[in-house]
Design a protein around this motif. Structure first.
Motif, PDB file in Angstrom:
ATOM      1  N   LEU A   1       0.850  -1.235  -0.043  1.00 58.57           N
ATOM      2  CA  LEU A   1      -0.131  -0.050   0.139  1.00 58.57           C
ATOM      3  C   LEU A   1       0.885   1.210  -0.007  1.00 58.57           C
ATOM      4  O   LEU A   1       0.359   2.158  -0.520  1.00 58.57           O
ATOM      5  N   LEU A   2       2.108   1.222   0.733  1.00 56.38           N
ATOM      6  CA  LEU A   2       2.919   2.161   0.688  1.00 56.38           C
ATOM      7  C   LEU A   2       3.293   2.501  -0.510  1.00 56.38           C
ATOM      8  O   LEU A   2       3.603   3.766  -1.302  1.00 56.38           O
ATOM      9  N   ILE A   3       3.883   1.507  -1.187  1.00 58.42           N
ATOM     10  CA  ILE A   3       4.274   1.504  -2.704  1.00 58.42           C
ATOM     11  C   ILE A   3       3.033   2.258  -3.575  1.00 58.42           C
ATOM     12  O   ILE A   3       3.506   2.891  -4.486  1.00 58.42           O
ATOM     13  N   TYR A   4       1.889   1.698  -3.470  1.00 57.43           N
ATOM     14  CA  TYR A   4       0.767   2.249  -4.230  1.00 57.43           C
ATOM     15  C   TYR A   4       0.709   3.753  -3.911  1.00 57.43           C
ATOM     16  O   TYR A   4       0.489   4.701  -4.854  1.00 57.43           O
ATOM     17  N   ASP A   5       0.757   4.290  -2.742  1.00 59.72           N
ATOM     18  CA  ASP A   5       0.852   5.694  -2.234  1.00 59.72           C
ATOM     19  C   ASP A   5       1.748   6.689  -2.975  1.00 59.72           C
ATOM     20  O   ASP A   5       1.698   7.750  -3.364  1.00 59.72           O
ATOM     21  N   LEU A   6       2.929   5.715  -2.985  1.00 61.26           N
ATOM     22  CA  LEU A   6       4.036   6.473  -3.874  1.00 61.26           C
ATOM     23  C   LEU A   6       3.764   6.654  -5.302  1.00 61.26           C
ATOM     24  O   LEU A   6       4.263   7.738  -5.688  1.00 61.26           O
ATOM     25  N   MET A   7       3.217   5.633  -5.818  1.00 60.90           N
ATOM     26  CA  MET A   7       2.812   5.886  -7.442  1.00 60.90           C
ATOM     27  C   MET A   7       1.909   6.852  -7.693  1.00 60.90           C
ATOM     28  O   MET A   7       1.780   7.704  -8.408  1.00 60.90           O
ATOM     29  N   LEU A   8       0.866   6.972  -6.689  1.00 61.49           N
ATOM     30  CA  LEU A   8      -0.357   7.776  -6.805  1.00 61.49           C
ATOM     31  C   LEU A   8       0.206   9.402  -6.623  1.00 61.49           C
ATOM     32  O   LEU A   8      -0.089  10.127  -7.424  1.00 61.49           O
ATOM     33  N   ILE A   9       0.864   9.619  -5.682  1.00 61.84           N
ATOM     34  CA  ILE A   9       1.470  11.030  -5.659  1.00 61.84           C
ATOM     35  C   ILE A   9       2.420  11.262  -6.487  1.00 61.84           C
ATOM     36  O   ILE A   9       2.495  12.387  -7.062  1.00 61.84           O
TER      37      ILE A   9
ATOM     38  N   VAL B   1       8.135  -4.403  -8.351  1.00 66.91           N
ATOM     39  CA  VAL B   1       8.562  -4.219  -9.499  1.00 66.91           C
ATOM     40  C   VAL B   1       8.275  -2.755  -9.941  1.00 66.91           C
ATOM     41  O   VAL B   1       8.747  -1.870 -10.658  1.00 66.91           O
ATOM     42  N   ASP B   2       7.311  -2.248  -9.511  1.00 69.56           N
ATOM     43  CA  ASP B   2       6.517  -0.728  -9.611  1.00 69.56           C
ATOM     44  C   ASP B   2       7.618   0.206  -8.918  1.00 69.56           C
ATOM     45  O   ASP B   2       8.091   1.141  -9.579  1.00 69.56           O
ATOM     46  N   LEU B   3       8.101  -0.399  -7.568  1.00 69.36           N
ATOM     47  CA  LEU B   3       9.319   0.296  -6.974  1.00 69.36           C
ATOM     48  C   LEU B   3      10.327   0.476  -7.684  1.00 69.36           C
ATOM     49  O   LEU B   3      11.173   1.618  -7.758  1.00 69.36           O
ATOM     50  N   VAL B   4      10.985  -0.572  -8.389  1.00 70.30           N
ATOM     51  CA  VAL B   4      12.287  -0.621  -9.275  1.00 70.30           C
ATOM     52  C   VAL B   4      12.033   0.590 -10.433  1.00 70.30           C
ATOM     53  O   VAL B   4      12.982   1.175 -10.499  1.00 70.30           O
TER      54      VAL B   4
ATOM     55  N   GLU C   1       6.843 -11.697 -18.321  1.00 67.99           N
ATOM     56  CA  GLU C   1       7.533 -10.623 -17.491  1.00 67.99           C
ATOM     57  C   GLU C   1       6.209  -9.977 -16.606  1.00 67.99           C
ATOM     58  O   GLU C   1       5.290  -9.496 -17.228  1.00 67.99           O
ATOM     59  N   LEU C   2       6.624  -9.801 -15.503  1.00 70.11           N
ATOM     60  CA  LEU C   2       5.642  -8.720 -14.575  1.00 70.11           C
ATOM     61  C   LEU C   2       5.632  -7.241 -15.068  1.00 70.11           C
ATOM     62  O   LEU C   2       6.976  -6.846 -15.374  1.00 70.11           O
ATOM     63  N   VAL C   3       4.549  -6.749 -15.036  1.00 72.56           N
ATOM     64  CA  VAL C   3       4.475  -5.280 -15.387  1.00 72.56           C
ATOM     65  C   VAL C   3       4.370  -4.527 -14.407  1.00 72.56           C
ATOM     66  O   VAL C   3       3.859  -4.982 -13.279  1.00 72.56           O
ATOM     67  N   ALA C   4       4.713  -3.365 -14.442  1.00 73.20           N
ATOM     68  CA  ALA C   4       4.349  -2.246 -13.112  1.00 73.20           C
ATOM     69  C   ALA C   4       2.742  -1.752 -13.218  1.00 73.20           C
ATOM     70  O   ALA C   4       2.411  -1.057 -13.873  1.00 73.20           O
ATOM     71  N   GLU C   5       2.287  -2.744 -12.697  1.00 76.55           N
ATOM     72  CA  GLU C   5       0.662  -2.551 -12.759  1.00 76.55           C
ATOM     73  C   GLU C   5      -0.077  -1.366 -12.008  1.00 76.55           C
ATOM     74  O   GLU C   5      -0.924  -0.815 -12.617  1.00 76.55           O
ATOM     75  N   VAL C   6       0.838  -0.933 -11.066  1.00 79.44           N
ATOM     76  CA  VAL C   6       0.055   0.421 -10.216  1.00 79.44           C
ATOM     77  C   VAL C   6       0.165   1.477 -11.294  1.00 79.44           C
ATOM     78  O   VAL C   6      -0.905   2.119 -11.337  1.00 79.44           O
ATOM     79  N   ARG C   7       1.336   1.996 -11.676  1.00 80.79           N
ATOM     80  CA  ARG C   7       1.477   3.005 -12.408  1.00 80.79           C
ATOM     81  C   ARG C   7       0.589   3.039 -14.013  1.00 80.79           C
ATOM     82  O   ARG C   7       0.088   3.916 -14.269  1.00 80.79           O
ATOM     83  N   GLU C   8       0.741   1.919 -14.406  1.00 84.18           N
ATOM     84  CA  GLU C   8       0.095   1.575 -15.564  1.00 84.18           C
ATOM     85  C   GLU C   8      -1.470   1.639 -15.456  1.00 84.18           C
ATOM     86  O   GLU C   8      -2.345   2.223 -16.202  1.00 84.18           O
TER      87      GLU C   8
END
Length: 614
Positions: free
Chosen positions: A98-106, A161-164, A369-376
């Motif tokens: 959830l923290l990683i999601y919050d980072l992508m959102l902001i 993956v999103d964090l990387v 391969e996994l994709v960065a799903e949160v940002r996408e």
């Protein structure tokens, strides 16, 4: 390989205040207090995902406040070596993704919505506009604490993956932006005064972005530390998709965490989320961020599985071999494992391949391969609606604050508790201690101590043995930002001083300095007694022994200082110091702006507590 861990929260808006504001002092900034285990469990369990249009709403501000408090408590626990129950709660309740999601959102909000609204909200309160921008730094800082632990990396799972990808975007920003444009150096109060509201907002945004990038370097180092505990897709993302080594090597060469001060020419390094001057005897020490980059490279190059997966082209090989010039005895003494890295690079230069590397994965026509799903997902959902979301926020969220909202926003900014050696005094009984602290700040200035040294040295041969140099401020209006505080020095005997300290207490000041020098195996420095006039200090405690020093801070004898004043062309200075009263002044500014001469300045926050009479 471990480097001493010193978690420090960002310098702006560190933590969230815990507890109510003192009703006796509405302008007193709250002091951060650690959360209890019960509060931590409640706050972590209540964290939730938000939509893009909800950023800045009342509910989102509550979320930000809780993240701030959790961040401050987590850093306090890590710094003091206590039980890190904040990190444990994030792992137990599976909230790291959830923290990683919050980072992508902001990040998406700052990238897509901020440019559409910043010019229209620049006139609003700086708190209203700054908190959403600063939220990214708070979340990144909290993730930095969590990901130090292997269990948090395991718990994050595929979200890494999103964090990387996020870390790579920040590294590319650091590399693509010239160092002088990453953080603007303020050289004078006049320069800041000429900025309009939008320029102020842009500088805050740029400074915050730089702090986030510095956090990302530590996060990336922790990811490489715990690579074996993370999904294979993370390794693929680091080495094949983004080729992080192609970013880390030029980043080390660019070194954005080191700069030259435009005003005084001194070298500064960015450590513990602030710029600090590099002392002459500390020039060989590696900055902490430089060390983190070295460890990232070490982890990736020396790992057997990474070697097997990293296809060495001629371009990649030349990129790695550029590191050899930076590995020397000074660096190896501070990071001994780099000896192995240096040997590996030398073998690479000779053989053209990594020695001891196992066989890579067999070739296959299939790519999974996994994709960065949160940002996408965020970009896909809001594609074509950015202006709609911006207009909605301008109507409903980014509006003029009510007094109650302003008070709430102000309460979100609190001082870390370790900024004070002891709790600050409250109104109605703390005036004397505040005044004493302000005068101690004046006495601590190099300009004050060196001027008093010359004044005492001139009369050292003819003055009585019980002479004390007294510092005071003549009647004057309270200096404003950019002004100067006028001070006076005079000579008095102990019997003339209107203070309650005994002769034994005064003599103890000199004895303490001599004892300290003796313990260090040095000759005791020659010193004089300096006191603050009790009529302005409001206390008898500001009487201390001061070693004789020059204007540059070097230890001198009274005779040497007198000889400096007797040089040709310094007759007026000598006459000033021979007078019964010597007058001088010190510049008044704030902690952000550096004096144009490169010297020390008196923070304007202390001036109001000096007890000046106009």
């Amino acid at each position: 390989v471990e480097v001493q861990r010193e978690h420090m929260a960002p310098s702006d808006g560190d933590g969230g205040g815990h507890g109510a504001r003192d009703p006796l002092d509405e302008e007193f900034m709250p002091i951060f207090e650690d959360l209890t285990p019960f509060e931590v469990e409640h706050f972590v369990s209540e964290l939730e995902e938000f939509k893009l249009e909800e950023v800045g709403t009342s509910k989102w501000l509550t979320h930000h406040e809780r993240v701030e408090k959790l961040n401050g408590t987590a850093h306090s626990q890590a710094k003091e070596g206590l039980d890190e129950y904040v990190v444990d709660q994030f792992n137990t309740l599976e909230k790291v993704p959830l923290l990683i999601y919050d980072l992508m959102l902001i990040e998406v909000w700052k990238e897509r919505i901020w440019p559409l609204v910043n010019a229209k909200i620049a006139h609003l309160s700086s708190l209203r506009t700054y908190i959403p921008v600063y939220h990214e730094a708070s979340v990144a800082n909290l993730l930095e604490v969590c990901l130090f632990h292997r269990t948090s990396c395991e718990e994050a799972g595929d979200a890494l993956v999103d964090l990387v990808d996020y870390c790579v975007r920040k590294l590319r920003y650091l590399l693509s932006t010239p160092n002088e444009k990453l953080v603007h150096q303020v050289t004078s109060a006049k320069e800041v005064a000429e900025w309009d509201n939008l320029r102020n907002l842009e500088e805050q945004f740029r400074e915050c972005e730089f702090q986030v990038c510095m956090c990302v370097i530590s996060i990336l180092r922790f990811l490489t530390d715990h690579r074996v505990a993370m999904p294979l897709a993370v390794t693929t993302r680091l080495l094949e998709t983004h080729d992080v080594l192609q970013l880390l090597v030029p980043l080390m060469e660019k070194a954005p965490w080191v700069r030259k001060n435009r005003v005084n020419g001194r070298i500064e390094k960015f450590e513990d989320h602030k710029w600090e001057p590099v002392e002459a005897d500390d020039e060989g020490r590696l900055p902490k961020l430089h060390t983190q980059v070295w460890l990232c490279i070490y982890n990736l190059v020396m790992d057997g599985e990474c070697r097997a997966r990293y296809e060495l082209t001629s371009f990649r090989r030349e990129n790695l071999l550029r590191l050899r010039r930076y590995i020397n005895e000074v660096v190896v003494d501070q990071l001994p494992p780099l000896t192995n890295l240096h040997r590996t690079l030398e073998e690479l230069a000779i053989s053209g391949a990594f020695t001891g590397a196992g066989a890579g994965p067999p070739p296959t026509p299939f790519v999974v391969e996994l994709v960065a799903e949160v940002r996408e997902m965020l970009i896909r959902v809001y594609e074509g609606r950015w202006q709609e979301v911006a207009d909605q926020q301008l109507r409903e969220v980014l509006v003029k604050e009510t007094p109650e909202e302003m008070k709430r926003l102000n309460n979100m900014i609190s001082l870390p508790k370790d900024i004070f050696d002891e709790p600050p005094s409250r109104p109605g009984g703390g005036t004397a201690s505040l005044r004493a602290a302000a005068w101690q700040a004046v006495v601590s200035l190099l300009l004050v101590r060196s001027t008093a040294s010359f004044f005492a040295a001139v009369g050292a041969n003819t003055s009585p043995s019980d002479e004390v140099v007294v510092l005071s401020a003549p009647p004057q209006p309270v200096p404003e930002l950019g002004g100067r505080l006028r001070l006076e020095l005079c000579r008095k005997s102990r019997s003339e001083l209107a203070i309650s300290a005994s002769a034994d207490a005064l003599a103890a000041c000199s004895a303490a300095a001599a004892e300290e020098a003796s313990a260090a195996g040095k000759a005791p420095p020659q010193a004089f007694l300096l006191a603050v006039d009790s009529s302005v200090a409001g206390t008898a405690a500001l009487v201390q022994s001061i070693p004789f020093i020059s204007s540059k801070g070097s230890a001198k004898t009274p005779q040497q200082l007198r000889q400096l004043l007797e040089k040709p062309g310094r007759e007026e200075l000598l006459a000033m110091y021979e007078a019964k009263v010597a007058e001088f002044s010190v510049p008044v500014t704030n902690s952000i702006i550096v004096d144009a001469s490169g010297g020390e300045v008196l923070d304007v926050a202390h001036v109001g507590c000096l007890g000046l009479d106009s």
